[in-house]
Motif scaffolding. Sequence first.
Motif, PDB file in Angstrom:
ATOM      1  N   GLN A   1      16.547  43.300  44.547  1.00  0.00           N
ATOM      2  CA  GLN A   1      16.012  42.401  43.512  1.00  0.00           C
ATOM      3  C   GLN A   1      15.092  41.327  44.102  1.00  0.00           C
ATOM      4  O   GLN A   1      15.154  40.149  43.744  1.00  0.00           O
ATOM      5  CB  GLN A   1      17.160  41.719  42.740  1.00  0.00           C
ATOM      6  CG  GLN A   1      18.208  42.656  42.189  1.00  0.00           C
ATOM      7  CD  GLN A   1      17.690  43.585  41.108  1.00  0.00           C
ATOM      8  OE1 GLN A   1      16.592  43.417  40.597  1.00  0.00           O
ATOM      9  NE2 GLN A   1      18.490  44.571  40.753  1.00  0.00           N
TER      10      GLN A   1
ATOM     11  N   THR B   1      16.095  36.187  44.351  1.00  0.00           N
ATOM     12  CA  THR B   1      17.364  35.965  45.038  1.00  0.00           C
ATOM     13  C   THR B   1      18.011  37.305  45.331  1.00  0.00           C
ATOM     14  O   THR B   1      18.200  38.122  44.421  1.00  0.00           O
ATOM     15  CB  THR B   1      18.309  35.114  44.168  1.00  0.00           C
ATOM     16  OG1 THR B   1      17.682  33.862  43.875  1.00  0.00           O
ATOM     17  CG2 THR B   1      19.625  34.867  44.880  1.00  0.00           C
TER      18      THR B   1
ATOM     19  N   GLU C   1      20.386  39.526  42.974  1.00  0.00           N
ATOM     20  CA  GLU C   1      20.599  38.896  41.666  1.00  0.00           C
ATOM     21  C   GLU C   1      19.440  39.201  40.712  1.00  0.00           C
ATOM     22  O   GLU C   1      18.289  38.945  41.031  1.00  0.00           O
ATOM     23  CB  GLU C   1      20.754  37.384  41.821  1.00  0.00           C
ATOM     24  CG  GLU C   1      22.013  36.979  42.575  1.00  0.00           C
ATOM     25  CD  GLU C   1      22.234  35.473  42.570  1.00  0.00           C
ATOM     26  OE1 GLU C   1      21.554  34.776  41.767  1.00  0.00           O
ATOM     27  OE2 GLU C   1      23.063  35.003  43.359  1.00  0.00           O
TER      28      GLU C   1
ATOM     29  N   GLY D   1      17.239  38.500  37.350  1.00  0.00           N
ATOM     30  CA  GLY D   1      16.879  37.345  36.532  1.00  0.00           C
ATOM     31  C   GLY D   1      15.631  37.617  35.734  1.00  0.00           C
ATOM     32  O   GLY D   1      14.856  38.534  36.050  1.00  0.00           O
TER      33      GLY D   1
ATOM     34  N   GLU E   1      11.901  35.524  39.323  1.00  0.00           N
ATOM     35  CA  GLU E   1      13.091  36.362  39.396  1.00  0.00           C
ATOM     36  C   GLU E   1      12.724  37.792  38.996  1.00  0.00           C
ATOM     37  O   GLU E   1      11.718  38.007  38.319  1.00  0.00           O
ATOM     38  CB  GLU E   1      14.186  35.816  38.472  1.00  0.00           C
ATOM     39  CG  GLU E   1      14.650  34.418  38.845  1.00  0.00           C
ATOM     40  CD  GLU E   1      15.674  33.857  37.867  1.00  0.00           C
ATOM     41  OE1 GLU E   1      16.456  32.988  38.285  1.00  0.00           O
ATOM     42  OE2 GLU E   1      15.681  34.289  36.688  1.00  0.00           O
TER      43      GLU E   1
END
Length: 332
Positions: free
Chosen positions: A168, A185, A188, A190, A195
């Motif tokens: 990711q 991140t 993670e 998002g 993200e």
Amino acid sequence: MTKLRTLTKAGGGLVLLLALLLVAGWLAFVPWSKEPGYAFVMAWGEPGSGPGQFNDPTGIAVSGGEVFVADSRNGRIQVFDFEGNFKRQFGKPGKGPGELGRPMNLRIANGELYVAEYWNDRIQVFGLDGTPRRIIGSGGSDPGQFNAPGGVAIAPNGDLFVADFYNQRVQHLRPDGGFVRQWGTTGEVGIRAGEFNYPTDVVLGPGGTLLVADGYNDRIQAFAPDGGFVRKWGGPFGMNIFGPFNGWFAVVTSLVVDRQGIVFAADFYNHRIQKFTADGTFLTAFGERGNGPGQFTYVTAVAVAEDGTVFVADYGNNRIQKWRSMTDMIGQ
């Protein structure tokens, strides 16, 4: 009776208001085409493992008069001329140097072919003749490691930008694989700016702007050379809202930027290619679902030659398609 007429008028007014809001929303979030579309020229390929046959073509790149295709489940790269004539192939399934584990998006820079290997968690570099040159990265989630990389971009100084799918994130690496920085991140998902939701490809645009195919967020994100977020587009506010409309996506799987800085995006589940300016302004789109001439069954990758010819990896139909701008064809 008077009360009934009043309610009827109120109801009519509400319907009109809703209709106006729908029209306003459509105009705000569904842009019109700003240029003529593209015309189908030819296609080549069929299912199989022989020369000129494919088993899930997933990446494509052009250099000079040659088209390089990532024939993923056959674990090889096939090379053709612009008329679809087979020229050579290299690679075989495996993990060793010169072997390939589900090659994905391709990028050509400085006379070399960079291959993102989804199953081998690495970037492998070849000469254009197929000679293995070097391997960058390994499996993992540490800096400089990958978990199913989907695409790679190469800066003029040789730095790499890698779409690290399951991690990711997008990583910026030195030519030797040394870590510089990352966006996103690790591990993670998002939907906010910076993200990602399974990034699939990256490309460098005008002025060194980094464009990221934020695959399952159904959008493209752009970052400045200093790493700062610039913009995002795809559906309302670029907020993970998919759809079949102009400028919207249903999983972006590949990006390429032509010599004029125009962005072409493979729109996987919408079975089409979309075209934008560098700032995300929608220009046109072409393709529809099917297996006939000029139709696609899941588009995985796109490449643009110097003369503007567009080549598309038609994944579900196990073939490559060639398209030309209608403006160029009329001018010939």
